[in-house]
Design an enzyme around this catalytic site. Structure first.
Site, PDB file in Angstrom:
ATOM      1  N   ASP A  25     -24.625  19.292  14.124  1.00 29.42           N
ATOM      2  CA  ASP A  25     -23.987  18.067  14.597  1.00 29.42           C
ATOM      3  C   ASP A  25     -22.561  18.399  15.059  1.00 29.42           C
ATOM      4  OD1 ASP A  25     -23.750  15.295  14.978  1.00 29.42           O
ATOM      5  OD2 ASP A  25     -22.977  14.974  12.943  1.00 29.42           O
ATOM      6  N   HIS A  62     -24.472   8.372  18.782  1.00 31.51           N
ATOM      7  CA  HIS A  62     -23.720   8.742  17.570  1.00 31.51           C
ATOM      8  C   HIS A  62     -23.109   7.467  16.989  1.00 31.51           C
ATOM      9  CE1 HIS A  62     -23.454  13.242  17.680  1.00 31.51           C
ATOM     10  NE2 HIS A  62     -24.134  12.965  18.779  1.00 31.51           N
ATOM     11  N   GLY A  63     -22.481   7.616  15.831  1.00 28.21           N
ATOM     12  CA  GLY A  63     -21.724   6.497  15.254  1.00 28.21           C
ATOM     13  C   GLY A  63     -22.550   5.243  15.063  1.00 28.21           C
TER      14      GLY A  63
HETATM   15  P1  13P Z   1     -21.781   7.118  11.498  1.00 27.24           P
HETATM   16  O1  13P Z   1     -20.400   7.441  11.034  1.00 27.24           O
HETATM   17  O2  13P Z   1     -21.837   5.795  12.188  1.00 27.24           O
HETATM   18  O3  13P Z   1     -22.788   7.228  10.415  1.00 27.24           O
HETATM   19  O4  13P Z   1     -22.181   8.213  12.625  1.00 27.24           O
HETATM   20  C1  13P Z   1     -22.659   9.475  12.263  1.00 27.24           C
HETATM   21  C2  13P Z   1     -22.714  10.412  13.418  1.00 27.24           C
HETATM   22  O5  13P Z   1     -22.613  10.068  14.560  1.00 27.24           O
HETATM   23  C3  13P Z   1     -22.926  11.821  13.091  1.00 27.24           C
HETATM   24  O6  13P Z   1     -22.853  12.626  14.220  1.00 27.24           O
HETATM   25  O1  G3H Z   2     -19.921  12.597  13.185  1.00 26.70           O
HETATM   26  C1  G3H Z   2     -19.575  12.970  12.090  1.00 26.70           C
HETATM   27  C2  G3H Z   2     -20.533  12.993  10.954  1.00 26.70           C
HETATM   28  O2  G3H Z   2     -20.513  11.763  10.266  1.00 26.70           O
HETATM   29  C3  G3H Z   2     -20.256  14.146  10.063  1.00 26.70           C
HETATM   30  O3  G3H Z   2     -19.112  13.922   9.352  1.00 26.70           O
HETATM   31  O4  G3H Z   2     -17.690  15.870   9.939  1.00 26.70           O
HETATM   32  O5  G3H Z   2     -17.260  14.542   7.863  1.00 26.70           O
HETATM   33  O6  G3H Z   2     -19.253  16.037   8.016  1.00 26.70           O
HETATM   34  P1  G3H Z   2     -18.261  15.171   8.749  1.00 26.70           P
HETATM   35 ZN    ZN Z   3     -21.470  11.958  15.703  1.00 22.29          ZN
END
Ligand code: 13P
Ligand code: G3H
Ligand code: ZN
Length: 324
Positions: free
Chosen positions: A83, A222-223
């Site tokens: 990710d 994402h998000g």
């Molecule tokens: P959230 O913070 O909305 O759970 O998004 C996670 C994400 O996009 C990880 O790449």
């Molecule tokens: O997009 C971010 C994900 O929620 C992962 O979060 O970078 O704190 O592991 P992190």
């Molecule tokens: Zn993300």
């Protein structure tokens, strides 16, 4: 079955109007909570690891935890995905280290730099049978150490050139979602008849325009945590302080999944479920100190929230077989 790429998953998801859940993993209980729900609901799943997760838990531990889940859940397809890969080197290290999918996130660089770095990752990844997610547009919020106060929507007029020149397998776009538990300010929201704050709608016009320009191409959001208010309350009722935590309404995510969105990223909701549950446990049992006693209900609540997402939001419950 062995770890797989997301190729077949996205083909089926696109064709049949659902999305695959991409859940972030950082430790054993999170891996178990997610995959137990997917196993019971016969759902394909993407387990994703951020740079921060690798720094916290160590690459090898995370790969082995995911491999253990594959052994325990032999009937569902599982993808191991990087990710927000920040650069070619991190992506290469994950490709060499057993991941089946990587994201290169060069979205905060110039368009030309984004194309160049993404193309480099795609060439290496494809040579090793690994698929790649790129990103255009920036989300507000926090990704690893990088904080973006404001995001910028994806420009649909850029997507064809980006996809053609890079060869990416999927594209993350910015249509109003953001990372973390504070996606919208209360003043951006309106109140519905039940007094609940309703955030502004995602930019479905941008999503549709992107999809018109990229037919049959898998889009990633994402998000996409919805920040369940029951868990915000659980945190706040048990010594936490998370005022005005607001997420993306689940109906909008379901709608996105019916369109071209094939992968929906969820992390914050699992963090909230885990933290709320542990806070409540400690509040109710101040004398307890065995980690198994508080991690067990936390894992159980992660499992239930994932089950809810699979069945009611993503629409991918029961789809494991067709994604193999
Ligand atoms: P959230 O913070 O909305 O759970 O998004 C996670 C994400 O996009 C990880 O790449
Ligand atoms: O997009 C971010 C994900 O929620 C992962 O979060 O970078 O704190 O592991 P992190
Ligand atoms: Zn993300």
């Amino acid at each position: 079955m062995a770890l797989t790429t997301s190729k077949k998953m996205f083909e089926q998801a696109y064709k049949n109007g659902y999305a695959i859940g991409a859940f972030n993993v950082n430790n054993m209980e999170i891996v178990q909570g997610i995959t137990e729900a997917c196993k019971e609901e016969k759902a394909p799943v993407i387990l994703q690891v951020s740079k921060g997760a690798r720094a916290y838990a160590n690459h090898t531990y995370l790969v082995k935890l995911v491999e253990a889940a594959v052994i325990e859940c032999p009937d569902i397809p599982v993808v191991l995905h990087l990710d927000h890969g920040p650069d070619f080197e991190t992506c290469k290290s994950c490709i060499d280290g057993g991941f089946t999918s990587v994201m290169i996130d060069y979205s905060s660089h110039t368009f030309e730099e984004n194309i160049a770095e993404t193309k480099k990752v795609v060439e290496y990844a494809h040579d090793h049978g690994v698929v790649v997610e790129g990103e255009l547009g920036t989300l507000a919020g926090i990704e690893d150490e990088v904080s973006h106060a404001v995001g910028s929507y994806t420009r649909p007029e850029e997507v064809e050139e980006f996809v053609t020149k890079t060869g990416v397998d999927s594209l993350a776009i910015a249509i109003g979602t953001s990372h973390g538990a504070y996606k919208f300010k209360p003043e951006q929201c309106t109140r519905n008849e039940k007094g609940i704050l309703v955030p502004p709608a995602l930019r479905f016009d941008i999503l549709k325009e992107v999809s018109k320009r990229l037919p049959n191409f898998p889009i990633v959001l994402h998000g996409s945590s919805s920040v369940p208010q029951e868990y915000v309350k659980m945190v706040n009722d048990n010594g936490g302080k998370m005022p005005d935590a607001i997420g993306v309404p689940e109906e909008q995510l379901r709608e996105a999944a019916r369109l071209s969105v094939c992968k929906i990223n969820i992390d914050s909701d699992l963090r909230l479920a885990m933290t709320g549950t542990i806070r409540k446990f400690f509040n109710e049992h101040p004398d307890k100190f065995d980690p198994r006693e508080y991690l067990k209900p936390a894992r159980a609540n992660i499992k239930e929230i994932v089950r809810h997402k699979l069945v009611n939001v993503l629409g991918c419950a029961g789809k494991a077989d067709e994604c193999k």
